[in-house]
Design a protein around this motif. Sequence first.
Motif, PDB file in Angstrom:
ATOM      1  N   LEU A  17      64.188 102.321  39.375  1.00 13.39           N
ATOM      2  CA  LEU A  17      64.093 103.763  39.133  1.00 13.39           C
ATOM      3  C   LEU A  17      62.756 104.095  38.467  1.00 13.39           C
ATOM      4  O   LEU A  17      62.106 105.089  38.817  1.00 13.39           O
ATOM      5  N   ALA A  18      62.349 103.269  37.519  1.00 10.56           N
ATOM      6  CA  ALA A  18      61.078 103.490  36.834  1.00 10.56           C
ATOM      7  C   ALA A  18      59.906 103.385  37.811  1.00 10.56           C
ATOM      8  O   ALA A  18      58.962 104.182  37.744  1.00 10.56           O
ATOM      9  N   ALA A  19      59.946 102.419  38.710  1.00 13.41           N
ATOM     10  CA  ALA A  19      58.877 102.279  39.705  1.00 13.41           C
ATOM     11  C   ALA A  19      58.804 103.511  40.600  1.00 13.41           C
ATOM     12  O   ALA A  19      57.711 104.010  40.903  1.00 13.41           O
ATOM     13  N   LEU A  20      59.940 104.020  41.003  1.00 16.89           N
ATOM     14  CA  LEU A  20      59.985 105.232  41.825  1.00 16.89           C
ATOM     15  C   LEU A  20      59.464 106.434  41.041  1.00 16.89           C
ATOM     16  O   LEU A  20      58.686 107.242  41.548  1.00 16.89           O
ATOM     17  N   HIS A  21      59.885 106.554  39.795  1.00 14.59           N
ATOM     18  CA  HIS A  21      59.439 107.657  38.939  1.00 14.59           C
ATOM     19  C   HIS A  21      57.915 107.629  38.788  1.00 14.59           C
ATOM     20  O   HIS A  21      57.262 108.678  38.813  1.00 14.59           O
ATOM     21  N   ALA A  22      57.347 106.432  38.657  1.00 14.35           N
ATOM     22  CA  ALA A  22      55.896 106.286  38.513  1.00 14.35           C
ATOM     23  C   ALA A  22      55.152 106.735  39.768  1.00 14.35           C
ATOM     24  O   ALA A  22      54.020 107.215  39.674  1.00 14.35           O
ATOM     25  N   MET A  23      55.777 106.604  40.928  1.00 14.80           N
ATOM     26  CA  MET A  23      55.153 107.088  42.164  1.00 14.80           C
ATOM     27  C   MET A  23      55.148 108.616  42.231  1.00 14.80           C
ATOM     28  O   MET A  23      54.274 109.214  42.846  1.00 14.80           O
ATOM     29  N   ALA A  24      56.147 109.238  41.607  1.00 15.52           N
ATOM     30  CA  ALA A  24      56.348 110.676  41.754  1.00 15.52           C
ATOM     31  C   ALA A  24      55.685 111.517  40.672  1.00 15.52           C
ATOM     32  O   ALA A  24      55.482 112.708  40.874  1.00 15.52           O
ATOM     33  N   PHE A  25      55.368 110.917  39.528  1.00 17.01           N
ATOM     34  CA  PHE A  25      54.832 111.660  38.401  1.00 17.01           C
ATOM     35  C   PHE A  25      53.497 111.095  37.947  1.00 17.01           C
ATOM     36  O   PHE A  25      53.238 109.914  38.127  1.00 17.01           O
ATOM     37  N   PRO A  26      52.667 111.917  37.301  1.00 15.25           N
ATOM     38  CA  PRO A  26      51.428 111.404  36.718  1.00 15.25           C
ATOM     39  C   PRO A  26      51.745 110.338  35.666  1.00 15.25           C
ATOM     40  O   PRO A  26      52.827 110.369  35.057  1.00 15.25           O
ATOM     41  N   PRO A  27      50.832 109.411  35.432  1.00 16.36           N
ATOM     42  CA  PRO A  27      51.109 108.314  34.487  1.00 16.36           C
ATOM     43  C   PRO A  27      51.615 108.761  33.120  1.00 16.36           C
ATOM     44  O   PRO A  27      52.508 108.126  32.556  1.00 16.36           O
ATOM     45  N   ALA A  28      51.091 109.859  32.583  1.00 19.25           N
ATOM     46  CA  ALA A  28      51.513 110.314  31.258  1.00 19.25           C
ATOM     47  C   ALA A  28      52.954 110.827  31.242  1.00 19.25           C
ATOM     48  O   ALA A  28      53.567 110.922  30.180  1.00 19.25           O
ATOM     49  N   GLU A  29      53.505 111.146  32.408  1.00 24.67           N
ATOM     50  CA  GLU A  29      54.857 111.699  32.480  1.00 24.67           C
ATOM     51  C   GLU A  29      55.880 110.718  33.048  1.00 24.67           C
ATOM     52  O   GLU A  29      57.086 111.001  33.024  1.00 24.67           O
ATOM     53  N   ALA A  30      55.443 109.606  33.577  1.00 21.71           N
ATOM     54  CA  ALA A  30      56.365 108.645  34.205  1.00 21.71           C
ATOM     55  C   ALA A  30      57.173 107.910  33.137  1.00 21.71           C
ATOM     56  O   ALA A  30      56.658 107.563  32.079  1.00 21.71           O
ATOM     57  N   TRP A  31      58.428 107.684  33.447  1.00 20.79           N
ATOM     58  CA  TRP A  31      59.322 106.971  32.537  1.00 20.79           C
ATOM     59  C   TRP A  31      59.350 105.497  32.906  1.00 20.79           C
ATOM     60  O   TRP A  31      59.494 105.152  34.085  1.00 20.79           O
ATOM     61  N   GLY A  32      59.273 104.638  31.904  1.00 19.18           N
ATOM     62  CA  GLY A  32      59.387 103.204  32.113  1.00 19.18           C
ATOM     63  C   GLY A  32      60.840 102.777  32.230  1.00 19.18           C
ATOM     64  O   GLY A  32      61.768 103.580  32.076  1.00 19.18           O
ATOM     65  N   SER A  33      61.047 101.483  32.477  1.00 15.57           N
ATOM     66  CA  SER A  33      62.415 100.992  32.649  1.00 15.57           C
ATOM     67  C   SER A  33      63.233 101.112  31.366  1.00 15.57           C
ATOM     68  O   SER A  33      64.446 101.345  31.426  1.00 15.57           O
ATOM     69  N   ASP A  34      62.591 100.976  30.200  1.00 15.74           N
ATOM     70  CA  ASP A  34      63.332 101.151  28.947  1.00 15.74           C
ATOM     71  C   ASP A  34      63.841 102.583  28.823  1.00 15.74           C
ATOM     72  O   ASP A  34      64.990 102.808  28.435  1.00 15.74           O
ATOM     73  N   ALA A  35      62.984 103.551  29.150  1.00 17.08           N
ATOM     74  CA  ALA A  35      63.405 104.958  29.090  1.00 17.08           C
ATOM     75  C   ALA A  35      64.525 105.224  30.079  1.00 17.08           C
ATOM     76  O   ALA A  35      65.494 105.926  29.766  1.00 17.08           O
ATOM     77  N   MET A  36      64.402 104.668  31.279  1.00 19.40           N
ATOM     78  CA  MET A  36      65.468 104.843  32.277  1.00 19.40           C
ATOM     79  C   MET A  36      66.779 104.274  31.756  1.00 19.40           C
ATOM     80  O   MET A  36      67.841 104.894  31.882  1.00 19.40           O
ATOM     81  N   GLY A  37      66.715 103.090  31.171  1.00 19.42           N
ATOM     82  CA  GLY A  37      67.921 102.472  30.619  1.00 19.42           C
ATOM     83  C   GLY A  37      68.549 103.321  29.527  1.00 19.42           C
ATOM     84  O   GLY A  37      69.775 103.465  29.473  1.00 19.42           O
ATOM     85  N   LEU A  38      67.707 103.891  28.656  1.00 21.20           N
ATOM     86  CA  LEU A  38      68.224 104.761  27.591  1.00 21.20           C
ATOM     87  C   LEU A  38      68.891 106.000  28.175  1.00 21.20           C
ATOM     88  O   LEU A  38      69.955 106.416  27.715  1.00 21.20           O
ATOM     89  N   MET A  39      68.259 106.601  29.179  1.00 20.09           N
ATOM     90  CA  MET A  39      68.838 107.792  29.809  1.00 20.09           C
ATOM     91  C   MET A  39      70.191 107.465  30.442  1.00 20.09           C
ATOM     92  O   MET A  39      71.153 108.205  30.294  1.00 20.09           O
ATOM     93  N   LEU A  40      70.245 106.348  31.156  1.00 16.61           N
ATOM     94  CA  LEU A  40      71.493 105.956  31.819  1.00 16.61           C
ATOM     95  C   LEU A  40      72.593 105.615  30.830  1.00 16.61           C
ATOM     96  O   LEU A  40      73.776 105.711  31.154  1.00 16.61           O
ATOM     97  N   GLY A  41      72.198 105.216  29.620  1.00 12.46           N
ATOM     98  CA  GLY A  41      73.181 104.844  28.608  1.00 12.46           C
ATOM     99  C   GLY A  41      73.703 106.002  27.781  1.00 12.46           C
ATOM    100  O   GLY A  41      74.624 105.827  26.981  1.00 12.46           O
ATOM    101  N   MET A  42      73.146 107.198  27.969  1.00  6.00           N
ATOM    102  CA  MET A  42      73.610 108.353  27.196  1.00  6.00           C
ATOM    103  C   MET A  42      75.014 108.763  27.641  1.00  6.00           C
ATOM    104  O   MET A  42      75.337 108.661  28.823  1.00  6.00           O
ATOM    105  N   PRO A  43      75.833 109.229  26.698  1.00  2.00           N
ATOM    106  CA  PRO A  43      77.155 109.721  27.085  1.00  2.00           C
ATOM    107  C   PRO A  43      77.023 110.838  28.118  1.00  2.00           C
ATOM    108  O   PRO A  43      76.175 111.723  27.993  1.00  2.00           O
ATOM    109  N   GLY A  44      77.832 110.769  29.150  1.00  2.00           N
ATOM    110  CA  GLY A  44      77.844 111.801  30.182  1.00  2.00           C
ATOM    111  C   GLY A  44      76.750 111.684  31.225  1.00  2.00           C
ATOM    112  O   GLY A  44      76.668 112.512  32.125  1.00  2.00           O
ATOM    113  N   ALA A  45      75.893 110.645  31.124  1.00  2.00           N
ATOM    114  CA  ALA A  45      74.786 110.501  32.071  1.00  2.00           C
ATOM    115  C   ALA A  45      75.286 110.005  33.423  1.00  2.00           C
ATOM    116  O   ALA A  45      76.218 109.202  33.506  1.00  2.00           O
TER     117      ALA A  45
END
Length: 142
Positions: free
Chosen positions: A12-40
């Motif tokens: 997901l992070a690799a895909l996000h990096a293709m779609a957004f400028p580098p300053a806005e792309a989420w890394g795999s840690d951020a993706m993992g945190l988002m997926l781990g949020m309640p209700g995500a």
Amino acid sequence: MRAVRPEDAAALAALHAMAFPPAEAWGSDAMGLMLGMPGAFGLWRPGDGLVLARAAAGEAEILTLAVAPAARRQGLGAMLLAGAMQGAVLRGAGEMFLEVAAGNAAALALYRSAGFAEVGRRRRYYADGSDALVLRRALSPS
């Protein structure tokens, strides 16, 4: 399209990096945190596009929606958005919110065509100093 899983975070992070400028792309840690949020929850078509959202207390929000440049202008963004809205309704949400860069004409066209309307503005929200528009749409169970 299929549901995202925690083990998809790196892809997901690799895909996000293709779609957004580098300053806005989420890394795999951020993706993992988002997926781990309640209700995500989320959907993706591997290599092409993804949407992450969450639902809580009768509301939902799009956390991110990304479509790879090669997959744009083919209706995938609309499919991902519709899937997120349906997932939110299934989780009891009656309305959905999202933020989008004020200058992102393509994203604004997508969201407006799906019935989202501006309800607020966050000045200088993004790293480049641009404003974020807060959009909202009522959801119905039908």
